[in-house]
Design a protein around this motif. Structure first.
Motif, PDB file in Angstrom:
ATOM      1  N   ASN A 141       0.796  -1.222   0.000  1.00 53.79           N
ATOM      2  CA  ASN A 141       0.000   0.000   0.000  1.00 53.79           C
ATOM      3  C   ASN A 141       0.829   1.273   0.000  1.00 53.79           C
ATOM      4  O   ASN A 141       0.273   2.373  -0.115  1.00 53.79           O
ATOM      5  CB  ASN A 141      -0.939   0.009   1.210  1.00 53.79           C
ATOM      6  N   ASN A 142       2.138   1.138   0.153  1.00 57.63           N
ATOM      7  CA  ASN A 142       3.028   2.304   0.182  1.00 57.63           C
ATOM      8  C   ASN A 142       4.242   2.035  -0.707  1.00 57.63           C
ATOM      9  O   ASN A 142       5.384   2.123  -0.279  1.00 57.63           O
ATOM     10  CB  ASN A 142       3.478   2.607   1.614  1.00 57.63           C
ATOM     11  N   ALA A 143       3.958   1.725  -1.972  1.00 60.13           N
ATOM     12  CA  ALA A 143       5.004   1.242  -2.871  1.00 60.13           C
ATOM     13  C   ALA A 143       5.890   2.350  -3.433  1.00 60.13           C
ATOM     14  O   ALA A 143       6.911   2.050  -4.062  1.00 60.13           O
ATOM     15  CB  ALA A 143       4.388   0.453  -4.024  1.00 60.13           C
ATOM     16  N   PHE A 144       5.531   3.613  -3.237  1.00 62.21           N
ATOM     17  CA  PHE A 144       6.385   4.691  -3.741  1.00 62.21           C
ATOM     18  C   PHE A 144       7.510   4.898  -2.739  1.00 62.21           C
ATOM     19  O   PHE A 144       7.286   5.327  -1.611  1.00 62.21           O
ATOM     20  CB  PHE A 144       5.600   5.982  -3.949  1.00 62.21           C
ATOM     21  N   ALA A 145       8.721   4.584  -3.174  1.00 61.96           N
ATOM     22  CA  ALA A 145       9.848   4.493  -2.255  1.00 61.96           C
ATOM     23  C   ALA A 145      10.979   5.430  -2.652  1.00 61.96           C
ATOM     24  O   ALA A 145      10.928   6.120  -3.676  1.00 61.96           O
ATOM     25  CB  ALA A 145      10.352   3.050  -2.206  1.00 61.96           C
ATOM     26  N   THR A 146      12.017   5.428  -1.826  1.00 57.91           N
ATOM     27  CA  THR A 146      13.260   6.140  -2.119  1.00 57.91           C
ATOM     28  C   THR A 146      14.367   5.107  -2.222  1.00 57.91           C
ATOM     29  O   THR A 146      14.618   4.368  -1.262  1.00 57.91           O
ATOM     30  CB  THR A 146      13.597   7.156  -1.011  1.00 57.91           C
ATOM     31  N   LEU A 147      15.006   5.038  -3.385  1.00 58.84           N
ATOM     32  CA  LEU A 147      16.092   4.086  -3.613  1.00 58.84           C
ATOM     33  C   LEU A 147      17.421   4.809  -3.398  1.00 58.84           C
ATOM     34  O   LEU A 147      17.713   5.801  -4.067  1.00 58.84           O
ATOM     35  CB  LEU A 147      16.020   3.523  -5.027  1.00 58.84           C
ATOM     36  N   VAL A 148      18.224   4.299  -2.469  1.00 56.44           N
ATOM     37  CA  VAL A 148      19.487   4.927  -2.108  1.00 56.44           C
ATOM     38  C   VAL A 148      20.647   3.995  -2.447  1.00 56.44           C
ATOM     39  O   VAL A 148      20.640   2.821  -2.070  1.00 56.44           O
ATOM     40  CB  VAL A 148      19.529   5.269  -0.599  1.00 56.44           C
ATOM     41  N   SER A 149      21.626   4.527  -3.172  1.00 56.12           N
ATOM     42  CA  SER A 149      22.840   3.779  -3.485  1.00 56.12           C
ATOM     43  C   SER A 149      23.997   4.766  -3.608  1.00 56.12           C
ATOM     44  O   SER A 149      23.822   5.970  -3.436  1.00 56.12           O
ATOM     45  CB  SER A 149      22.670   2.968  -4.776  1.00 56.12           C
ATOM     46  N   GLN A 150      25.172   4.250  -3.914  1.00 56.13           N
ATOM     47  CA  GLN A 150      26.356   5.088  -4.022  1.00 56.13           C
ATOM     48  C   GLN A 150      26.640   5.456  -5.485  1.00 56.13           C
ATOM     49  O   GLN A 150      26.643   4.599  -6.365  1.00 56.13           O
ATOM     50  CB  GLN A 150      27.575   4.366  -3.448  1.00 56.13           C
ATOM     51  N   VAL A 151      26.860   6.745  -5.713  1.00 56.82           N
ATOM     52  CA  VAL A 151      27.260   7.241  -7.030  1.00 56.82           C
ATOM     53  C   VAL A 151      28.503   8.102  -6.819  1.00 56.82           C
ATOM     54  O   VAL A 151      28.438   9.145  -6.162  1.00 56.82           O
ATOM     55  CB  VAL A 151      26.146   8.073  -7.698  1.00 56.82           C
ATOM     56  N   GLU A 152      29.619   7.621  -7.330  1.00 54.16           N
ATOM     57  CA  GLU A 152      30.896   8.322  -7.168  1.00 54.16           C
ATOM     58  C   GLU A 152      31.180   8.615  -5.693  1.00 54.16           C
ATOM     59  O   GLU A 152      31.520   9.734  -5.301  1.00 54.16           O
ATOM     60  CB  GLU A 152      30.924   9.597  -8.005  1.00 54.16           C
ATOM     61  N   ASN A 153      30.977   7.570  -4.880  1.00 56.59           N
ATOM     62  CA  ASN A 153      31.272   7.615  -3.440  1.00 56.59           C
ATOM     63  C   ASN A 153      30.410   8.595  -2.648  1.00 56.59           C
ATOM     64  O   ASN A 153      30.784   9.009  -1.546  1.00 56.59           O
ATOM     65  CB  ASN A 153      32.756   7.941  -3.211  1.00 56.59           C
ATOM     66  N   ARG A 154      29.245   8.929  -3.199  1.00 60.97           N
ATOM     67  CA  ARG A 154      28.298   9.767  -2.460  1.00 60.97           C
ATOM     68  C   ARG A 154      26.926   9.093  -2.480  1.00 60.97           C
ATOM     69  O   ARG A 154      26.561   8.449  -3.475  1.00 60.97           O
ATOM     70  CB  ARG A 154      28.176  11.160  -3.085  1.00 60.97           C
ATOM     71  N   PRO A 155      26.121   9.255  -1.422  1.00 61.81           N
ATOM     72  CA  PRO A 155      24.773   8.702  -1.444  1.00 61.81           C
ATOM     73  C   PRO A 155      23.933   9.393  -2.527  1.00 61.81           C
ATOM     74  O   PRO A 155      23.995  10.614  -2.676  1.00 61.81           O
ATOM     75  CB  PRO A 155      24.229   9.024  -0.041  1.00 61.81           C
ATOM     76  N   TRP A 156      23.162   8.593  -3.253  1.00 61.56           N
ATOM     77  CA  TRP A 156      22.294   9.118  -4.316  1.00 61.56           C
ATOM     78  C   TRP A 156      20.916   8.516  -4.095  1.00 61.56           C
ATOM     79  O   TRP A 156      20.783   7.313  -3.874  1.00 61.56           O
ATOM     80  CB  TRP A 156      22.844   8.721  -5.682  1.00 61.56           C
ATOM     81  N   ALA A 157      19.883   9.342  -4.163  1.00 59.55           N
ATOM     82  CA  ALA A 157      18.521   8.871  -3.903  1.00 59.55           C
ATOM     83  C   ALA A 157      17.600   9.216  -5.064  1.00 59.55           C
ATOM     84  O   ALA A 157      17.661  10.323  -5.614  1.00 59.55           O
ATOM     85  CB  ALA A 157      17.985   9.489  -2.614  1.00 59.55           C
ATOM     86  N   THR A 158      16.747   8.265  -5.419  1.00 64.09           N
ATOM     87  CA  THR A 158      15.731   8.476  -6.453  1.00 64.09           C
ATOM     88  C   THR A 158      14.382   8.033  -5.903  1.00 64.09           C
ATOM     89  O   THR A 158      14.274   6.984  -5.260  1.00 64.09           O
ATOM     90  CB  THR A 158      16.065   7.672  -7.725  1.00 64.09           C
TER      91      THR A 158
END
Length: 223
Positions: free
Chosen positions: A41-58
């Protein structure tokens, strides 16, 4: 689908890896069905990973699905123009954050003097990500659209769209996250059960969906 046979690998996370998400013991949710319902019921999420050694969120939809082998996964897609996907390969883990309702809780609703607080529901999922082939991306998009169009008065379907329109799929990258750890926090005024009736009454007076949803979650915990 999250089932009891997957309880050990999914829920062993909470006590062994508390450093990833601070959750006081009384707020940790180990109810498999409640967590599954929340994710659906709350499928809209924030995906966090590393991009060039910095946290990146989408911010993007991540659907809880079950593979043909019975394994629970999260399925999603990201725009090719977003550089995050180019760094998926080699990522040890990614983090998906699912935020639910939240509400300010006034301590004026308590019998005893206390500071105010905030109630909320949130789930963090850690897992390994793999990129999907184009045919699986298209299949996942069909499922996604069909799910959310089901309540529309005039639902659309990808099956009725032109090839020209569907070429837009080439502009996204589909992926799957194998679930490795789940951290579920349901902070619902635990420890103040004597005040729950008043808290829920006051929350329902407010014209905000977060307040009424927190009251609903609290009501489900009532005996």
């Amino acid at each position: 689908m999250l089932t009891n046979q997957y309880t050990p690998p999914i829920f062993s996370y909470l006590w062994k890896h508390a450093l990833f998400m601070y959750i006081p013991l009384q707020y940790q949710n180990k109810n498999l069905e409640e967590v599954k319902e929340f994710l659906e019921n709350n499928a809209f999420a924030t995906l966090v990973s590393q991009v060039e050694n910095r946290p990146w969120a989408t911010h993007l939809p991540l659907e809880l699905e079950t593979t043909s082998t019975g394994k629970e996964v999260l399925t999603g897609h990201i725009a090719k123009r977003n550089p995050q996907w180019k760094y998926f390969k080699g990522q040890e883990q990614v983090l998906a954050i699912f935020n639910g309702p939240h509400a300010y809780i006034s301590s004026s609703w308590y019998h005893d003097e206390e500071v105010p607080t905030w109630n909320y529901v949130a789930v963090h999922i850690y897992g390994s990500l793999s990129i999907l082939p184009e045919e699986e991306v298209m299949a996942s998009l069909h499922r996604l659209v069909d799910k959310y169009e089901a309540q529309s008065e005039n639902p659309i379907s990808l099956t009725r769209m032109s090839d020209n329109t569907l070429r837009q799929v080439k502009g996204v990258v589909g992926f799957q996250i194998d679930i490795e750890e789940v951290h579920a926090a349901f902070k619902l005024s635990q420890g103040r059960e004597a005040d729950h009736a008043r808290i829920m009454k006051e929350l329902h007076k407010r014209d905000h969906i977060g307040d009424t949803e927190i009251a609903r979650h609290m009501g489900r915990k009532e005996p």
